[in-house]
Design a protein around this motif. Structure first.
Motif, PDB file in Angstrom:
ATOM      1  N   ARG A   1       0.841  -1.192   0.000  1.00  0.00           N
ATOM      2  CA  ARG A   1       0.000   0.000   0.000  1.00  0.00           C
ATOM      3  C   ARG A   1       0.885   1.256   0.000  1.00  0.00           C
ATOM      4  O   ARG A   1       1.786   1.384   0.822  1.00  0.00           O
ATOM      5  CB  ARG A   1      -0.899   0.007   1.230  1.00  0.00           C
ATOM      6  N   LEU A   2       0.575   2.143  -0.929  1.00  0.00           N
ATOM      7  CA  LEU A   2       1.329   3.386  -1.022  1.00  0.00           C
ATOM      8  C   LEU A   2       0.716   4.404  -0.066  1.00  0.00           C
ATOM      9  O   LEU A   2      -0.480   4.698  -0.137  1.00  0.00           O
ATOM     10  CB  LEU A   2       1.315   3.924  -2.449  1.00  0.00           C
ATOM     11  N   SER A   3       1.530   4.904   0.813  1.00  0.00           N
ATOM     12  CA  SER A   3       1.062   5.928   1.765  1.00  0.00           C
ATOM     13  C   SER A   3       2.103   7.039   1.846  1.00  0.00           C
ATOM     14  O   SER A   3       2.902   7.113   2.783  1.00  0.00           O
ATOM     15  CB  SER A   3       0.844   5.319   3.150  1.00  0.00           C
ATOM     16  N   PRO A   4       2.152   7.906   0.821  1.00  0.00           N
ATOM     17  CA  PRO A   4       3.140   9.000   0.860  1.00  0.00           C
ATOM     18  C   PRO A   4       2.763  10.038   1.909  1.00  0.00           C
ATOM     19  O   PRO A   4       1.600  10.146   2.319  1.00  0.00           O
ATOM     20  CB  PRO A   4       3.071   9.583  -0.552  1.00  0.00           C
ATOM     21  N   ASN A   5       3.755  10.761   2.308  1.00  0.00           N
ATOM     22  CA  ASN A   5       3.519  11.832   3.265  1.00  0.00           C
ATOM     23  C   ASN A   5       2.701  12.938   2.607  1.00  0.00           C
ATOM     24  O   ASN A   5       3.142  13.546   1.631  1.00  0.00           O
ATOM     25  CB  ASN A   5       4.852  12.392   3.759  1.00  0.00           C
ATOM     26  N   PRO A   6       1.480  13.205   3.103  1.00  0.00           N
ATOM     27  CA  PRO A   6       0.648  14.199   2.401  1.00  0.00           C
ATOM     28  C   PRO A   6       1.233  15.605   2.445  1.00  0.00           C
ATOM     29  O   PRO A   6       1.082  16.362   1.489  1.00  0.00           O
ATOM     30  CB  PRO A   6      -0.686  14.126   3.154  1.00  0.00           C
ATOM     31  N   ASP A   7       1.909  15.936   3.540  1.00  0.00           N
ATOM     32  CA  ASP A   7       2.484  17.281   3.619  1.00  0.00           C
ATOM     33  C   ASP A   7       3.636  17.463   2.631  1.00  0.00           C
ATOM     34  O   ASP A   7       3.708  18.477   1.930  1.00  0.00           O
ATOM     35  CB  ASP A   7       2.983  17.546   5.041  1.00  0.00           C
ATOM     36  N   ALA A   8       4.505  16.454   2.575  1.00  0.00           N
ATOM     37  CA  ALA A   8       5.635  16.553   1.640  1.00  0.00           C
ATOM     38  C   ALA A   8       5.146  16.532   0.195  1.00  0.00           C
ATOM     39  O   ALA A   8       5.623  17.307  -0.647  1.00  0.00           O
ATOM     40  CB  ALA A   8       6.617  15.411   1.881  1.00  0.00           C
ATOM     41  N   PHE A   9       4.174  15.650  -0.086  1.00  0.00           N
ATOM     42  CA  PHE A   9       3.642  15.582  -1.460  1.00  0.00           C
ATOM     43  C   PHE A   9       2.920  16.878  -1.820  1.00  0.00           C
ATOM     44  O   PHE A   9       3.061  17.395  -2.935  1.00  0.00           O
ATOM     45  CB  PHE A   9       2.709  14.389  -1.572  1.00  0.00           C
TER      46      PHE A   9
END
Length: 200
Positions: A25-33
């Motif tokens: 599961r892809l869970s990128p950092n929303p703030d960084a993205f």
């Protein structure tokens, strides 16, 4: 029959087992993205991006039009299909990125508006408090003696003291005058003697 109903209810009551995932599961950092997308969207709105995009398209067209024919990778006869696909791909990615940046900006604006509202409410409360304090001070100052009132009271008190000092002086003068008058009357009533010792 009861066992069949029990098995059916058991299937409805028990939760389903989690599926086995073949891919993580892809869970990128929303703030960084979100920060990266905002930087990209901000860069797309600058003249630098437009200049770079214009130069890229011009070089692409010139190379595939007048360049060596064996080295051309986009056919002119097909209307530069590869360039069209690349621009479409770039536009398809740019639109969601711009929307994401706009959503983040809307969230920041919403937070800023809420903070401004809270600050305005605090300022209003402070203003009302200061207004009440000023009103109380005005009410309290009405009962405090003013400078003119104190001056007038002191002036009247000084006049009364001067009048009181003048009254005893007049009484003492009158008493001395009476004393002198009585003494002069006593001396007049006494017999006068002549040089020869005879009464006159």
């Amino acid at each position: 029959m009861a066992e069949r109903v029990k098995s059916q209810t058991k299937g409805l009551d028990t939760p389903r087992t989690a599926r086995t995932r073949w891919l993580p599961r892809l869970s990128p950092n929303p703030d960084a993205f979100g920060h990266a997308t905002e930087n990209f969207a901000r860069f797309m709105g600058t003249p630098t991006f437009l200049v770079y995009m214009t130069v890229f398209c011009a070089v692409w067209l010139i190379w595939n039009t007048w360049g060596p024919e064996p080295l051309r990778f986009d056919n002119v006869a097909l209307g530069f299909t590869l360039l069209t696909l690349m621009l479409s791909l770039q536009a398809s990615y740019a639109a969601p990125l711009l929307l994401l940046a706009q959503n983040r900006q809307d969230d920041r604006d919403r937070v800023s508006v809420r903070q401004d509202r809270e600050r305005a409410e605090r300022n209003l409360m402070d203003t009302e408090y200061l207004t009440r304090e000023i009103a109380e001070l005005r009410i309290a100052l009405r009962e405090v003696a003013t400078r003119d009132y104190v001056r007038s009271e002191l002036r009247s008190l000084l006049e009364e003291l001067l009048e009181a000092n003048e009254a005893p002086d007049e009484g003492a003068g009158r008493r001395t005058a009476r004393r002198r008058h009585s003494e002069s009357g006593a001396t007049d009533s006494m017999p006068k003697l002549n040089p020869g010792g005879r009464e006159s």
